[in-house]
Design an enzyme around this catalytic site. Structure first.
Site, PDB file in Angstrom:
ATOM      1  N   HIS A  91     -11.668 -22.381  36.317  1.00 50.14           N
ATOM      2  CA  HIS A  91     -10.634 -22.540  35.298  1.00 50.14           C
ATOM      3  C   HIS A  91      -9.837 -23.806  35.576  1.00 50.14           C
ATOM      4  O   HIS A  91      -9.806 -24.308  36.710  1.00 50.14           O
ATOM      5  CB  HIS A  91      -9.716 -21.325  35.292  1.00 50.14           C
ATOM      6  CG  HIS A  91     -10.383 -20.094  34.758  1.00 50.14           C
ATOM      7  ND1 HIS A  91      -9.713 -18.907  34.569  1.00 50.14           N
ATOM      8  CD2 HIS A  91     -11.674 -19.859  34.381  1.00 50.14           C
ATOM      9  CE1 HIS A  91     -10.546 -18.007  34.075  1.00 50.14           C
ATOM     10  NE2 HIS A  91     -11.741 -18.553  33.973  1.00 50.14           N
ATOM     11  N   GLU A 131      -6.653 -24.348  35.813  1.00 48.29           N
ATOM     12  CA  GLU A 131      -5.602 -24.167  36.810  1.00 48.29           C
ATOM     13  C   GLU A 131      -6.176 -24.230  38.225  1.00 48.29           C
ATOM     14  O   GLU A 131      -5.609 -24.865  39.109  1.00 48.29           O
ATOM     15  CB  GLU A 131      -4.888 -22.816  36.644  1.00 48.29           C
ATOM     16  CG  GLU A 131      -4.379 -22.525  35.265  1.00 48.29           C
ATOM     17  CD  GLU A 131      -5.368 -21.733  34.422  1.00 48.29           C
ATOM     18  OE1 GLU A 131      -6.460 -22.276  34.089  1.00 48.29           O
ATOM     19  OE2 GLU A 131      -5.060 -20.594  34.061  1.00 48.29           O
ATOM     20  N   CYS A 170      -5.299 -16.480  33.714  1.00 51.32           N
ATOM     21  CA  CYS A 170      -5.892 -15.171  33.995  1.00 51.32           C
ATOM     22  C   CYS A 170      -5.288 -14.632  35.301  1.00 51.32           C
ATOM     23  O   CYS A 170      -4.539 -15.317  35.989  1.00 51.32           O
ATOM     24  CB  CYS A 170      -7.409 -15.291  34.115  1.00 51.32           C
ATOM     25  SG  CYS A 170      -7.958 -16.144  35.618  1.00 51.32           S
ATOM     26  N   CYS A 187      -6.221 -16.832  38.442  1.00 54.54           N
ATOM     27  CA  CYS A 187      -5.452 -18.078  38.505  1.00 54.54           C
ATOM     28  C   CYS A 187      -3.987 -17.790  38.807  1.00 54.54           C
ATOM     29  O   CYS A 187      -3.324 -18.572  39.489  1.00 54.54           O
ATOM     30  CB  CYS A 187      -5.605 -18.875  37.218  1.00 54.54           C
ATOM     31  SG  CYS A 187      -7.256 -19.609  37.054  1.00 54.54           S
TER      32      CYS A 187
END
Length: 142
Positions: A69, A71, A97, A100
């Protein structure tokens, strides 16, 4: 002061959206910027790990399990540098999410600004539970 912060938030979010365009993912392109003391200290977008093929989805259009992801990419990039994310603000184009969110908490990030709500909001809830300021900045057309 609040107006100035809102203006900065809007500008950095626009930059995160532009950065998301670097993603090779087809289903969703996400960008992230880490900002500290009004300086961008790291950036990231969703995609496969370094050295892997730039294809995020399998043949039935499901994201591959090893796709990172935005992040996570920004946080891991700062971890490899001589800088620190402690006290930084994370700008991310989609809500984080749960995985993260754990990284955000452990990285010492003190503020998260996101621009799009995902159907599962448990990551945002965890970040808020950790006492991190969370701001939803709706998508601006201009």
């Amino acid at each position: 002061m609040a107006d100035k912060q809102q203006l900065l938030d809007s500008r950095y979010m626009r930059m995160a959206r532009i950065w998301a365009e670097n993603s090779y993912c087809e289903r969703r392109k996400v960008g992230a910027l880490l900002v500290k003391n009004k300086m961008i200290i790291s950036d990231g977008y969703n995609g496969t790990p370094s050295g892997f093929e730039n294809k995020c989805e399998d043949e039935i259009n499901v994201s591959k399990p090893y796709v990172l992801h935005a992040e996570a990419n920004a946080i891991s990039k700062i971890a490899r540098s001589h800088n620190s994310s402690d006290g930084a603000t994370l700008y991310v184009t989609a809500s984080p999410c749960i995985e993260c969110a754990k990284l955000i908490i452990q990285a010492g990030i003190k503020r998260v600004v996101y621009g799009e709500k995902y159907r599962i909001m448990d990551g945002v809830e965890l970040i808020e539970r950790a006492g991190i300021e969370v701001v939803f900045l709706e998508n601006e057309l201009h």
